[in-house]
Write a protein that holds these residues in place. Structure first.
Motif, PDB file in Angstrom:
ATOM      1  N   LYS A 163       0.831  -1.213   0.000  1.00 45.73           N
ATOM      2  CA  LYS A 163       0.000   0.000   0.000  1.00 45.73           C
ATOM      3  C   LYS A 163       0.859   1.254   0.000  1.00 45.73           C
ATOM      4  O   LYS A 163       0.367   2.348   0.297  1.00 45.73           O
ATOM      5  N   LYS A 164       2.140   1.078  -0.260  1.00 47.03           N
ATOM      6  CA  LYS A 164       3.073   2.204  -0.333  1.00 47.03           C
ATOM      7  C   LYS A 164       3.183   2.941   1.006  1.00 47.03           C
ATOM      8  O   LYS A 164       3.261   4.162   1.054  1.00 47.03           O
ATOM      9  N   ASN A 219      -4.311   5.351   2.445  1.00 38.96           N
ATOM     10  CA  ASN A 219      -3.657   4.442   1.513  1.00 38.96           C
ATOM     11  C   ASN A 219      -4.445   3.163   1.269  1.00 38.96           C
ATOM     12  O   ASN A 219      -3.928   2.214   0.704  1.00 38.96           O
ATOM     13  N   GLY A 220      -5.686   3.135   1.729  1.00 41.73           N
ATOM     14  CA  GLY A 220      -6.549   2.011   1.396  1.00 41.73           C
ATOM     15  C   GLY A 220      -6.240   0.740   2.158  1.00 41.73           C
ATOM     16  O   GLY A 220      -6.582  -0.353   1.715  1.00 41.73           O
ATOM     17  N   LEU A 221      -5.604   0.850   3.311  1.00 40.43           N
ATOM     18  CA  LEU A 221      -5.303  -0.339   4.106  1.00 40.43           C
ATOM     19  C   LEU A 221      -6.426  -0.633   5.101  1.00 40.43           C
ATOM     20  O   LEU A 221      -6.737  -1.790   5.374  1.00 40.43           O
ATOM     21  N   ILE A 222      -7.008   0.407   5.640  1.00 39.15           N
ATOM     22  CA  ILE A 222      -8.126   0.239   6.565  1.00 39.15           C
ATOM     23  C   ILE A 222      -9.267   1.152   6.132  1.00 39.15           C
ATOM     24  O   ILE A 222      -9.070   2.072   5.349  1.00 39.15           O
ATOM     25  N   HIS A 223     -10.444   0.883   6.679  1.00 36.91           N
ATOM     26  CA  HIS A 223     -11.548   1.812   6.481  1.00 36.91           C
ATOM     27  C   HIS A 223     -12.126   2.178   7.827  1.00 36.91           C
ATOM     28  O   HIS A 223     -12.041   1.429   8.790  1.00 36.91           O
ATOM     29  N   PRO A 261     -15.274   6.739  16.077  1.00 36.00           N
ATOM     30  CA  PRO A 261     -14.914   6.028  14.851  1.00 36.00           C
ATOM     31  C   PRO A 261     -14.223   4.704  15.154  1.00 36.00           C
ATOM     32  O   PRO A 261     -13.401   4.615  16.065  1.00 36.00           O
ATOM     33  N   LYS A 262     -14.567   3.695  14.391  1.00 33.43           N
ATOM     34  CA  LYS A 262     -13.920   2.390  14.514  1.00 33.43           C
ATOM     35  C   LYS A 262     -13.174   2.108  13.217  1.00 33.43           C
ATOM     36  O   LYS A 262     -13.547   2.611  12.168  1.00 33.43           O
ATOM     37  N   TYR A 263     -12.144   1.282  13.331  1.00 38.87           N
ATOM     38  CA  TYR A 263     -11.310   0.990  12.175  1.00 38.87           C
ATOM     39  C   TYR A 263     -11.178  -0.513  11.977  1.00 38.87           C
ATOM     40  O   TYR A 263     -11.083  -1.279  12.939  1.00 38.87           O
ATOM     41  N   ALA A 264     -11.177  -0.898  10.718  1.00 39.29           N
ATOM     42  CA  ALA A 264     -10.992  -2.309  10.384  1.00 39.29           C
ATOM     43  C   ALA A 264     -10.240  -2.399   9.067  1.00 39.29           C
ATOM     44  O   ALA A 264     -10.298  -1.481   8.234  1.00 39.29           O
ATOM     45  N   LEU A 265      -9.540  -3.507   8.895  1.00 34.39           N
ATOM     46  CA  LEU A 265      -8.788  -3.722   7.668  1.00 34.39           C
ATOM     47  C   LEU A 265      -9.734  -3.799   6.478  1.00 34.39           C
ATOM     48  O   LEU A 265     -10.838  -4.341   6.581  1.00 34.39           O
ATOM     49  N   CYS A 266      -9.295  -3.274   5.373  1.00 30.84           N
ATOM     50  CA  CYS A 266     -10.061  -3.394   4.141  1.00 30.84           C
ATOM     51  C   CYS A 266      -9.914  -4.819   3.623  1.00 30.84           C
ATOM     52  O   CYS A 266      -8.819  -5.372   3.605  1.00 30.84           O
ATOM     53  N   VAL A 267     -11.015  -5.397   3.249  1.00 28.03           N
ATOM     54  CA  VAL A 267     -10.949  -6.738   2.711  1.00 28.03           C
ATOM     55  C   VAL A 267     -10.847  -6.711   1.201  1.00 28.03           C
ATOM     56  O   VAL A 267     -10.377  -7.651   0.570  1.00 28.03           O
ATOM     57  N   GLU A 268     -11.291  -5.625   0.623  1.00 25.10           N
ATOM     58  CA  GLU A 268     -11.226  -5.517  -0.825  1.00 25.10           C
ATOM     59  C   GLU A 268     -10.000  -4.704  -1.215  1.00 25.10           C
ATOM     60  O   GLU A 268      -9.354  -4.090  -0.386  1.00 25.10           O
ATOM     61  N   CYS A 317      -8.754  -1.841  -1.875  1.00 30.52           N
ATOM     62  CA  CYS A 317      -9.006  -0.414  -1.846  1.00 30.52           C
ATOM     63  C   CYS A 317      -7.699   0.325  -2.115  1.00 30.52           C
ATOM     64  O   CYS A 317      -6.623  -0.177  -1.853  1.00 30.52           O
ATOM     65  N   THR A 318      -7.845   1.519  -2.638  1.00 28.22           N
ATOM     66  CA  THR A 318      -6.679   2.342  -2.900  1.00 28.22           C
ATOM     67  C   THR A 318      -6.881   3.703  -2.257  1.00 28.22           C
ATOM     68  O   THR A 318      -7.859   3.926  -1.561  1.00 28.22           O
ATOM     69  N   THR A 319      -5.968   4.586  -2.515  1.00 31.06           N
ATOM     70  CA  THR A 319      -6.039   5.919  -1.933  1.00 31.06           C
ATOM     71  C   THR A 319      -7.375   6.580  -2.267  1.00 31.06           C
ATOM     72  O   THR A 319      -7.680   6.829  -3.415  1.00 31.06           O
ATOM     73  N   HIS A 320      -8.122   6.826  -1.210  1.00 31.98           N
ATOM     74  CA  HIS A 320      -9.414   7.510  -1.360  1.00 31.98           C
ATOM     75  C   HIS A 320     -10.320   6.810  -2.366  1.00 31.98           C
ATOM     76  O   HIS A 320     -11.152   7.435  -3.013  1.00 31.98           O
ATOM     77  N   GLU A 321     -10.107   5.527  -2.527  1.00 29.21           N
ATOM     78  CA  GLU A 321     -10.976   4.750  -3.415  1.00 29.21           C
ATOM     79  C   GLU A 321     -11.369   3.485  -2.665  1.00 29.21           C
ATOM     80  O   GLU A 321     -10.899   2.397  -2.971  1.00 29.21           O
ATOM     81  N   HIS A 322     -12.196   3.679  -1.684  1.00 32.80           N
ATOM     82  CA  HIS A 322     -12.584   2.536  -0.872  1.00 32.80           C
ATOM     83  C   HIS A 322     -13.775   1.829  -1.497  1.00 32.80           C
ATOM     84  O   HIS A 322     -14.695   2.452  -2.015  1.00 32.80           O
TER      85      HIS A 322
END
Ligand SMILES: [Mn+2]
Ligand SMILES: [Mn+2]
Ligand SMILES: [Zn+2]
Ligand SMILES: [Zn+2]
Lengths: 138, 138
Positions: free
Chosen positions: A12-13, A61-65, A74-81, A83-88
């Motif tokens: 995810k850079k 960076n699309g690692l979590i949403h 706010p709660k945070y969880a890993l993205c399963v799909e 996702c990219t920068t501001h493209e969740h």
DNA sequence: CCAATAATGCAATACCATTGCATTGGTTAA
DNA sequence: TTAACCAATGCAATGGTATTGCATTATTGG
């Protein structure tokens, strides 16, 4: 183990710093979404502000949403799909348990299409279901 | 006019004090949901805490409902359905406009039934659609 | 009108989000 | 190797909102 974590950051850079590795490892251990305070408590060492900025970096960076579950925290969880920068692409349902107060991603349950009045154009959907989770239903 | 407002309060078993009448009148003028700060700005006289407790009373008695639109700032709007104490039936879609930052009730657009994993039982649904509203689509 | 009750306003507290800035640490180029 | 650079971190400080306690004021019922 730690190598996989670093690779996930790299994909995810995101620079794999010590703090970021710790936060990601903690996120990988969860089976529900967690708050910034949860992370602060889960890590002995960390400064609140650093966690704040770490999560912001992860999200950008699309690692979590980030999940607004109605609690105001706010709660945070890993993205399963992928996702990219501001493209969740986490158009899935989230579930908040009124009993155990945990927030779950339901990645297999997509949000259905919603009809809107004329002139309203949708860009993002956010559906929270509140109720009782499987654990709390005895 | 003021009589109708007082009757509306009475029908929800809310004592019609001066402040409550003012707040309800302000809510009746809106065509979108408003925050506690909006109400504070809209009324010259009012104390922040009193508004806070007024809104809490209104919500508990089924006169208004609270909308968590993802901004973290709760918005309030009149209940269109016959809601009662802690028995809200506002299962409609809410729309947040990214352009004008206003939050709209869409009472004619109910939230569709959502399938859940086994063991999860729903009690309440909350769907926020973010996008561009009719006014902001030129 | 008086007493009981409800509502209000003020003060204070507790979080949480956010920013500025100085410091640290790691990477690259001379 | 060292200097310079840039990213990340930690601390301090700020601003905003939610929430409670308590004394005062308003309202209600007898
Ligand atoms: Mn999710
Ligand atoms: Mn509504
Ligand atoms: Zn639960
Ligand atoms: Zn708009």
């Amino acid at each position: 183990m730690k190598l996989q974590v670093e690779q996930r950051l790299a994909s995810k850079k995101i620079n794999p710093t010590a703090m970021r590795i710790l936060v990601l490892e903690l996120l990988l251990q969860q089976n529900s979404a967690i708050s910034m305070s949860d992370i602060e408590k889960g890590l002995e060492t960390a400064d609140r502000i650093t966690i704040y900025r770490t999560l912001k970096t992860f999200e950008q960076n699309g690692l979590i949403h980030c999940i607004e579950d109605g609690t105001g925290i706010p709660k945070y969880a890993l993205c399963v799909e992928d996702c990219t920068t501001h493209e969740h692409h986490d158009m899935h349902v989230h579930f908040y348990c009124n009993s155990c107060k945990e927030t779950f991603c339901l990645p297999d349950h997509r949000i259905p299409d919603i009809s809107l009045p004329a002139g309203f154009s949708p860009a993002e959907l956010n559906l929270i279901v509140k109720g009782t989770c499987e654990k709390c239903t005895q």
